[in-house]
Design an enzyme around this catalytic site. Structure first.
Site, mmCIF file in Angstrom:
data_model
loop_
_atom_site.group_PDB
_atom_site.id
_atom_site.type_symbol
_atom_site.label_atom_id
_atom_site.label_comp_id
_atom_site.label_asym_id
_atom_site.label_seq_id
_atom_site.Cartn_x
_atom_site.Cartn_y
_atom_site.Cartn_z
ATOM 1 N NE ARG A 135 51.473 22.743 46.852
ATOM 2 C CZ ARG A 135 51.003 23.887 46.362
ATOM 3 N NH1 ARG A 135 50.121 23.660 45.663
ATOM 4 N NH2 ARG A 135 51.676 24.777 46.739
ATOM 5 C CB THR A 151 42.863 26.072 42.239
ATOM 6 O OG1 THR A 151 44.543 26.590 42.117
ATOM 7 C CG2 THR A 151 43.048 24.847 43.124
ATOM 8 C CB THR A 164 45.828 23.789 41.634
ATOM 9 O OG1 THR A 164 46.146 25.187 41.223
ATOM 10 C CG2 THR A 164 47.196 23.625 42.404
ATOM 11 N N GLY A 220 43.944 30.780 45.050
ATOM 12 C CA GLY A 220 45.271 31.285 45.771
ATOM 13 C C GLY A 220 45.092 31.650 47.254
HETATM 14 O O1 DON Z 1 48.541 25.876 46.109
HETATM 15 C C1 DON Z 1 48.061 27.068 46.166
HETATM 16 O O2 DON Z 1 47.925 27.849 47.104
HETATM 17 C C2 DON Z 1 48.104 27.773 44.945
HETATM 18 N N1 DON Z 1 49.010 27.100 43.925
HETATM 19 C C3 DON Z 1 46.635 27.657 44.334
HETATM 20 C C4 DON Z 1 46.247 28.398 42.929
HETATM 21 C C5 DON Z 1 45.006 28.848 42.628
HETATM 22 O O3 DON Z 1 44.141 28.642 43.619
HETATM 23 C C6 DON Z 1 44.816 29.609 41.644
HETATM 24 N N2 DON Z 1 43.431 29.991 41.574
HETATM 25 N N3 DON Z 1 42.677 30.794 41.326
#
Ligand code: DON
Length: 585
Positions: free
Chosen positions: A119, A396, A414, A489
């Site tokens: 991360r 992502t 992501t 997300g």
């Molecule tokens: O880490 C996370 O939870 C978000 N930054 C993920 C972003 C994401 O999955 C976007 N996709 N649609």
């Protein structure tokens, strides 16, 4: 791609059936508008692919094939995942990356599990006030659209750590990066998801000349199908990493260019922040669900904890029946409770205490279960008070890998939004993320996915923002049974939950489980987001229990693999992503 067998999954008939007429006459006008969208259906079917020796399922086909090529050369699942990870940075630039971060969950043939946390971290200069405006309010412009949002990228360190610890040893890192370099240098056709996603981000990319010169035409116009996407600078950056390892990224000219780009755009990431970055191996979070074991990502992802908490709650009910609405209703009740806990309790485990053991205890789930009325939705406000806002996310990417040795990898990574913050660091070809919007900029101020949080997830120097990414391996008798995960997300965790429940409780094959319409509740806002494809009768039944169901277009893409009792790998590329592919051999 030999040995592919395609067949239509069970339970998919009717996905595209419009059932709006089945709704009762008393439906509110806004519900009727939502129903029109819910009932429209996707019209897509999943295409399972069966193989015996190895498989990669990814959101982009070339990258999946590159992983399988490594498996065919004798590589293991980690080798293949690393090759696919670098390849997606070229072929799936909206989310595949070396300028972002993510998580890899590994199950090894010897029975051990591992979680690689790569991360992004907040630069040293970030503090609790970094994303506030002059009045002390959360400023989404700062946390989403400015260079302040850039987290120190973790992908290169994470993939290298995974390879060094768990690769087969048959390949150098350079061997695994080579196919990505060739693709970046030679260029790839502007088709599939690239053609679909880039036009939407035109304006964001056009803000930076360094991005425009790669992703737009020389006259500033959009690339169109038939054009080629050539990424020479990215090829050079990958070449340097292939030659010198992660050091080339974190401590040298690439790092200088990344820091210079962030600085020039008003950001605060420095060469020292890059030099300090470390990927971390963590102990996966583990739970059980009926006769299966769940291995998933611990904090700084909320995903594994929430997933196990929801499964623990659901384990107390019989879901193996035909009352789809009741199953969905109970899942929604579990979702809102787990998401409330996420908001309050979870954050970077190296900076704040996460009560993981408590949250994933069966007794804790039993206590939550006691608050569920099986006939009536619990209002979000009865679970905990908080903010209420909704704003959709971008992208992502998740891929799943299995090999013939018994290893499995679930990897989700992501840039946060599609194409991250939109800034390519000049001269590197590397798109930078806007991951720091995943912090709670201020208590109860929603992030881009409508998630709220408190102190545990406040911005801070060196801190990792709380994530929802949920790469997950389900084991049966300590062997891989299901490898899954998703982008989306806040919707990620509930997507993974539904894939698992669809397979284990509802008896779907993996393609059906992946393609089936999904719904989502995240405690706040107090709404159930339903994708196209649910029948009007199911939606009406949820409303009758008090759920506020609204339409939502699909955001998730759960590219998954199931292992049959006979040892066959069945891959399901999610039909929600154009160009997703399951490749086996
Ligand atoms: O880490 C996370 O939870 C978000 N930054 C993920 C972003 C994401 O999955 C976007 N996709 N649609």
């Amino acid at each position: 791609m030999a040995n592919q067998r395609r067949f239509l999954p069970r339970r998919l008939t009717g996905v595209a059936v419009v059932c709006v007429v089945a709704l009762s006459a008393g439906v509110r006008a806004e519900d009727r508008a939502a129903d029109a969208a819910i009932g429209r259906g996707q019209g897509d079917v999943a295409q399972p692919v069966v193989a015996h020796n190895g498989m990669v399922v990814a959101q982009e086909g070339r990258a999946a094939q590159i992983g399988v090529d490594i498996l065919q050369k004798g590589g293991n699942a980690v080798d293949a995942a690393v090759a696919t990870g670098f390849a997606l940075a070229v072929s799936y630039p909206r989310a595949g990356n070396i300028g972002g971060g993510g998580f890899m969950v590994i199950h090894r043939a010897n029975g051990e599990d591992s979680a690689i946390d790569y991360r992004e971290t907040a630069p040293r200069a970030i503090d609790a006030k970094s994303f506030l405006d002059a009045n002390g309010n959360a400023d989404p412009q700062k946390s989403r659209e400015s260079a302040l949002a850039i987290g120190v990228p973790g992908t290169v360190a994470g993939l290298a750590l995974a390879e060094q610890k768990y690769g087969s040893g048959r390949f150098t890192l350079g061997d695994l990066i080579a196919p990505a370099i060739a693709m970046a240098r030679d260029g790839i056709a502007f088709t599939d998801d690239r053609a679909e996603s880039l036009p939407n981000e035109h304006a964001r990319l056009a803000r930076w000349p360094s991005s425009a010169k790669i992703f737009l035409k020389a006259d500033g116009g959009a690339l169109s199908p038939g054009d080629r996407l050539v990424q020479g600078d990215l090829a050079d950056s990958l070449q340097a990493i292939a030659r010198d390892g992660p050091r080339a990224f974190y401590d040298g000219t690439i790092a200088e260019k990344l820091a210079a780009a962030a600085h020039a755009a008003g950001g605060v990431m420095t060469v020292d922040d890059l030099k300090d970055y470390r990927a971390i191996e963590r102990v996966p979070v583990r739970g059980s669900y009926r006769r299966y074991d769940i291995v998933s990502m611990p904090p700084p992802s909320s995903g594994g904890v929430e997933l196990i908490e929801m499964l623990n709650i659901l384990e107390g009910y019989d879901l193996a029946h035909d009352d789809e609405a009741q199953t969905l209703f109970l899942m929604i009740e579990a979702m809102k409770r787990a998401y409330a806990d996420r908001a309050l309790f979870l954050g970077d485990p190296d900076k704040v205490q996460n009560p993981v053991a408590r949250l994933i205890a069966k007794s804790y789930a039993a206590a939550w279960r006691a608050t569920i009325d099986p006939a009536q939705a619990t209002p979000a406000s009865d679970i905990r008070a908080g903010g209420n806002s909704q704003n959709e996310g971008r992208n992502t990417t998740h891929f799943s890998v299995v090999d013939r040795f018994g290893n499995a990898v679930a990897n989700t990574y992501t840039l946060n939004f599609s194409y991250g913050v939109g800034l390519v660091a000049d001269g590197t070809g590397i798109l930078l993320n806007n991951e720091l919007d995943d912090f709670a900029a201020k208590p109860e101020a929603p992030n881009a996915y409508g998630l709220i949080g408190y102190d545990a997830n406040a911005p801070g120097p060196g801190k990792r923002p709380l994530s929802s990414m949920t790469p997950t391996i389900v084991l049966k008798d300590n062997k891989p049974f299901l490898v899954t995960g998703s982008p989306g997300g806040s919707r990620i965790v509930t997507a993974v939950l539904q894939v698992i429940v669809n397979v284990i409780d509802r008896g779907m094959d993996i393609a059906g489980a992946v393609a089936a319409p999904r719904l989502h509740n995240q405690w706040l806002p107090d709404q159930v987001f339903a994708e196209p494809g649910f029948s009007g009768a199911v939606i009406a039944a949820l409303r009758a229990r008090g759920d506020k169901v609204v339409a939502q277009r699909p955001f998730t893409s759960a590219n998954s693999i199931m292992v049959t009792p006979e040892g066959f790998f069945v891959g399901a590329a999610d039909p929600r992503t154009r160009g997703a592919l399951a490749v086996g051999y």
